[in-house]
Motif scaffolding. Structure first.
Motif, PDB file in Angstrom:
ATOM      1  N   SER A 143       0.850  -1.190   0.000  1.00  0.00           N
ATOM      2  CA  SER A 143       0.000   0.000   0.000  1.00  0.00           C
ATOM      3  C   SER A 143       0.882   1.235   0.000  1.00  0.00           C
ATOM      4  O   SER A 143       2.102   1.149   0.184  1.00  0.00           O
ATOM      5  N   GLY A 144       0.271   2.400  -0.201  1.00  0.00           N
ATOM      6  CA  GLY A 144       1.028   3.625  -0.325  1.00  0.00           C
ATOM      7  C   GLY A 144       1.786   3.993   0.939  1.00  0.00           C
ATOM      8  O   GLY A 144       1.446   3.577   2.051  1.00  0.00           O
ATOM      9  N   THR A 145       2.833   4.799   0.769  1.00  0.00           N
ATOM     10  CA  THR A 145       3.701   5.223   1.862  1.00  0.00           C
ATOM     11  C   THR A 145       3.851   6.731   1.818  1.00  0.00           C
ATOM     12  O   THR A 145       3.982   7.316   0.731  1.00  0.00           O
ATOM     13  N   TYR A 146       3.848   7.372   2.973  1.00  0.00           N
ATOM     14  CA  TYR A 146       4.110   8.800   3.021  1.00  0.00           C
ATOM     15  C   TYR A 146       5.617   9.027   3.013  1.00  0.00           C
ATOM     16  O   TYR A 146       6.356   8.367   3.743  1.00  0.00           O
ATOM     17  N   VAL A 147       6.075   9.963   2.187  1.00  0.00           N
ATOM     18  CA  VAL A 147       7.503  10.269   2.081  1.00  0.00           C
ATOM     19  C   VAL A 147       7.717  11.752   2.340  1.00  0.00           C
ATOM     20  O   VAL A 147       7.029  12.613   1.781  1.00  0.00           O
ATOM     21  N   ILE A 148       8.664  12.040   3.216  1.00  0.00           N
ATOM     22  CA  ILE A 148       9.098  13.409   3.493  1.00  0.00           C
ATOM     23  C   ILE A 148      10.618  13.405   3.504  1.00  0.00           C
ATOM     24  O   ILE A 148      11.233  12.425   3.947  1.00  0.00           O
ATOM     25  N   THR A 149      11.247  14.453   3.015  1.00  0.00           N
ATOM     26  CA  THR A 149      12.704  14.435   2.900  1.00  0.00           C
ATOM     27  C   THR A 149      13.357  15.036   4.141  1.00  0.00           C
ATOM     28  O   THR A 149      12.846  15.982   4.746  1.00  0.00           O
ATOM     29  N   ALA A 150      14.506  14.486   4.499  1.00  0.00           N
ATOM     30  CA  ALA A 150      15.227  14.954   5.682  1.00  0.00           C
ATOM     31  C   ALA A 150      15.807  16.344   5.475  1.00  0.00           C
ATOM     32  O   ALA A 150      15.963  17.104   6.432  1.00  0.00           O
ATOM     33  N   ARG A 160      -0.118  12.083  11.784  1.00  0.00           N
ATOM     34  CA  ARG A 160      -1.149  11.078  12.047  1.00  0.00           C
ATOM     35  C   ARG A 160      -0.580   9.669  11.896  1.00  0.00           C
ATOM     36  O   ARG A 160      -0.910   8.773  12.669  1.00  0.00           O
ATOM     37  N   ALA A 161       0.278   9.456  10.896  1.00  0.00           N
ATOM     38  CA  ALA A 161       0.848   8.122  10.689  1.00  0.00           C
ATOM     39  C   ALA A 161       1.627   7.660  11.912  1.00  0.00           C
ATOM     40  O   ALA A 161       1.513   6.510  12.340  1.00  0.00           O
ATOM     41  N   TYR A 162       2.408   8.558  12.504  1.00  0.00           N
ATOM     42  CA  TYR A 162       3.232   8.172  13.649  1.00  0.00           C
ATOM     43  C   TYR A 162       2.380   7.885  14.879  1.00  0.00           C
ATOM     44  O   TYR A 162       2.535   6.853  15.540  1.00  0.00           O
ATOM     45  N   TYR A 163       1.480   8.783  15.203  1.00  0.00           N
ATOM     46  CA  TYR A 163       0.738   8.651  16.457  1.00  0.00           C
ATOM     47  C   TYR A 163      -0.385   7.625  16.406  1.00  0.00           C
ATOM     48  O   TYR A 163      -0.804   7.122  17.442  1.00  0.00           O
ATOM     49  N   THR A 164      -0.873   7.305  15.235  1.00  0.00           N
ATOM     50  CA  THR A 164      -1.950   6.324  15.164  1.00  0.00           C
ATOM     51  C   THR A 164      -1.463   4.940  14.761  1.00  0.00           C
ATOM     52  O   THR A 164      -2.036   3.934  15.179  1.00  0.00           O
ATOM     53  N   ALA A 165      -0.413   4.869  13.953  1.00  0.00           N
ATOM     54  CA  ALA A 165       0.064   3.573  13.478  1.00  0.00           C
ATOM     55  C   ALA A 165       1.516   3.290  13.837  1.00  0.00           C
ATOM     56  O   ALA A 165       1.964   2.147  13.750  1.00  0.00           O
TER      57      ALA A 165
END
Length: 622
Positions: free
Chosen positions: A397-404, A478-483
């Protein structure tokens, strides 16, 4: 002005719309509001907040009103809660911040939303605290609270030995004088607990356990930290060879001891392990390494644990602490799936938690499939590519990506950054909004990050990598705190994917099984493989409790992580459901921040301010 729920999910909200005109005197607005609140709180039984709060206001409280972490939403809930709690809590003596960045000011937060914000200070019957107010203007021109935060920061009569209260340090000034030994002689007895039992047993000497130990000892609570590794810091040293932190230095300080100014922005794992070891020594923490918990039983009658530990020399000791703090990592046990035909697979298969370095498997020219596209999956894939392997990432499934280098620094703008405000103030501000409001604001932030990272994200899309910006588009928060996962902080792998150096295979229905030299996907296709790495994440932290301490303890504990009905994290940093047992974990910053609140909860139990068992049992009902 209304804050509405959307989609039937109590933690997905719509932010209010407010007038956009800038007030001429934000300080006067904040002061008048705070004065009016104090007038109302002076009459606990008849509190009427209709002129001070909107119908859809929020109040987040950490220990000031209740010995727990609470999020209250709507005027009715806030008013009812204060009527019940103000008599005992006695919130009073409010004072606005008068210097620094967080004095009263008007903020244009996002398009359509502005507020007057300020840090403030207060007292309670138990101690002193710091809060944040955020006032929005109603249609009739009145300024009312949209979000209020109160956090207990210290207990009265329990001053931490900091600054001018630091100990003198001479032998003569220590209790008992020279007759009780020099500093080093006392330290040896303290570390071995030769003369006493620890009040708190902390299991795990990573960032959670070390921050926890430092906070507890500064509150005068005896604390023993046990860890199964040979050295403090090995929980980082023994991870895969190329690991570095994905959060910047100003965000990841430890309690009381920030990194030096020349510290790298992102810390290599071995360097961080060495820092942990130095931290334990500098903070005079009592740590037993090469020590594991063999069993634990709790007595409701005495409020005490019997914990058997096995030390590295094979000896056993039974400890009798009143509290156990579980700091074994908030992710729990590795989630390791098995598949049909896996035992006949002629290659190598292992879970991502077991990865060390691709060079150890002579990876050059081999076909490697990494199952999973979170942080670990990407780092492992990059490690294999850099060692000459043909790498494919299998994405379900899809993944959230953010750059450092872009998005991560944008997340910390104005707070935890070089030359920013003091870390202690940033910590208060960063945690001062309820999680549902944080998520709603993150929707706007996520869009800004995506615009700045457009080149990276477009390259991933062209390569067939599926992106997912999360529920409501709230991204990493939301991804971190819920999953606890479902995202990647890019430190280089995204370009390898975009340049087709690392392949991506999308398989929504996952894996059907293994062949002799391939994976059989659910769509009927085959994926050749010499090495399969299952970067499939971790189970709930409660699974580790069950594995080590058994069903009797685990059955009384709540599951950990994700949000409860109020919008607070379940069981983490707060009552666990089991008396005298506390979960503690998170990234370096969260461990620094929330170690203070957990230490205060334990101190409150020990001083009789909090009836710990009653509050522990309440947590299971949320």
């Amino acid at each position: 002005m209304a804050t509405t729920l959307t989609g039937g999910n109590p933690h997905v909200i719509q932010l209010p719309t407010t007038p956009s005109s800038s007030p001429s005197e934000p300080h006067a607005i904040a002061q008048q509001w705070l004065t009016n609140l104090q007038i109302q709180l002076a009459h606990a039984d008849s509190i009427d907040l209709g002129n001070l709060f909107h119908q859809e206001s929020w109040w987040r409280d950490m220990l000031a009103l209740d010995w727990d972490m609470r999020t209250l939403h709507t005027l009715t809930e806030i008013q009812d809660f204060l009527r019940k709690r103000q008599g005992a809590s006695a919130l009073s003596n409010f004072r606005l911040q008068d210097k620094g960045k967080f004095t009263p000011k008007w903020d244009q937060v996002v398009k359509g939303l502005s507020w007057v914000s300020s840090m403030f200070f207060f007292e309670t019957a138990a101690g002193t605290g710091t809060g944040m107010l955020r006032l929005t203007q109603a249609a009739d021109g009145r300024w009312k609270a949209y979000a209020i935060y109160t956090s207990l920061q210290a207990l009265k009569g329990v001053e931490e030995p900091l600054g001018k209260r630091r100990p003198e340090g001479t032998t003569e000034s220590m209790p008992g004088g020279l007759a009780c030994g020099t500093w080093i002689e006392r330290r040896e007895r303290q570390k071995e607990f030769s003369d006493a039992e620890p009040t708190v047993l902390v299991v795990g000497a990573g960032q959670a356990g070390l921050n926890m130990g430092a906070r507890l000892q500064n509150l005068g609570l005896s604390c023993l930290i046990v860890d199964k590794h040979e050295r403090v810091g090995d929980n980082w040293r023994k991870r895969y060879r190329t690991l570095v932190t994905h959060d910047p230095a100003e965000f990841t300080h430890m309690a009381y001891l920030p990194f030096p100014q020349n510290w790298p922005q992102f810390t290599p794992k071995d360097k961080l392990g060495d820092w942990f070891e130095a931290y334990a020594n500098i903070m005079e923490l009592n740590v037993w390494t090469r020590t594991s918990v063999a069993s634990a039983e709790y007595s409701d009658a005495t409020g005490q644990w019997n914990v058997a530990v096995t030390r590295g020399n094979g000896s056993q000791r039974t400890l009798r602490p009143r509290h156990v703090v579980w700091c074994t990592g908030h992710s729990g046990e590795p989630r390791i799936p098995t598949f049909p035909g896996q035992s006949s697979f002629q290659g190598t298969v292992y879970h991502g938690s077991q990865h060390r370095d691709a060079a150890e498997l002579n990876a050059r020219g081999k076909k490697v499939v990494v199952v999973g596209t979170g942080n670990s999956g990407h780092d492992i894939a990059q490690n294999y590519y850099e060692n000459g392997a043909e790498v494919t990432m299998l994405q379900r499934s899809g993944t959230y990506v953010i750059t450092a280098d872009k998005g991560v620094f944008m997340m910390h703008e104005g707070l935890h950054e070089d030359d920013g405000p003091p870390t202690e103030e940033c910590d208060i501000v960063s945690e001062s909004l309820p999680f549902p409001v944080q998520f709603a604001l993150a929707v706007h932030g996520t869009k800004r990050f995506a615009e700045a990272e457009k080149e990276t994200l477009d390259g991933l899309r062209r390569a067939g990598f599926q992106l997912d910006f999360g529920q409501d588009g709230a991204g990493i928060a939301r991804a971190y705190y819920t999953a606890g996962g479902g995202y990647y902080i890019d430190v280089g792998c995204s370009k390898l994917i975009a340049d087709d150096k690392i392949k991506v295979k999308h398989s929504p229905r996952g894996i059907d099984g293994f062949g002799l030299r391939e994976l059989k996907l659910a769509d009927g296709s085959l994926l050749p493989a010499d090495i399969v790495v299952l970067a499939t994440g971790y189970d709930n932290m409660r699974t580790t409790v069950r594995k080590v301490l058994g069903d009797k303890v685990a059955d009384r504990c709540s599951d950990v992580w994700d949000l409860d009905n109020e919008g607070e994290l379940r069981a983490m940093w707060r009552p666990s459901g089991h008396p005298g047992f506390w979960y503690f974990g998170g990234n370096l910053a969260l461990c620094r921040i929330y170690s203070k609140f957990l230490a205060l909860q334990i101190k409150a139990v020990e001083t009789g301010l909090s009836k710990g068992t009653r509050h522990q049992e309440r947590a299971t009902k949320i």
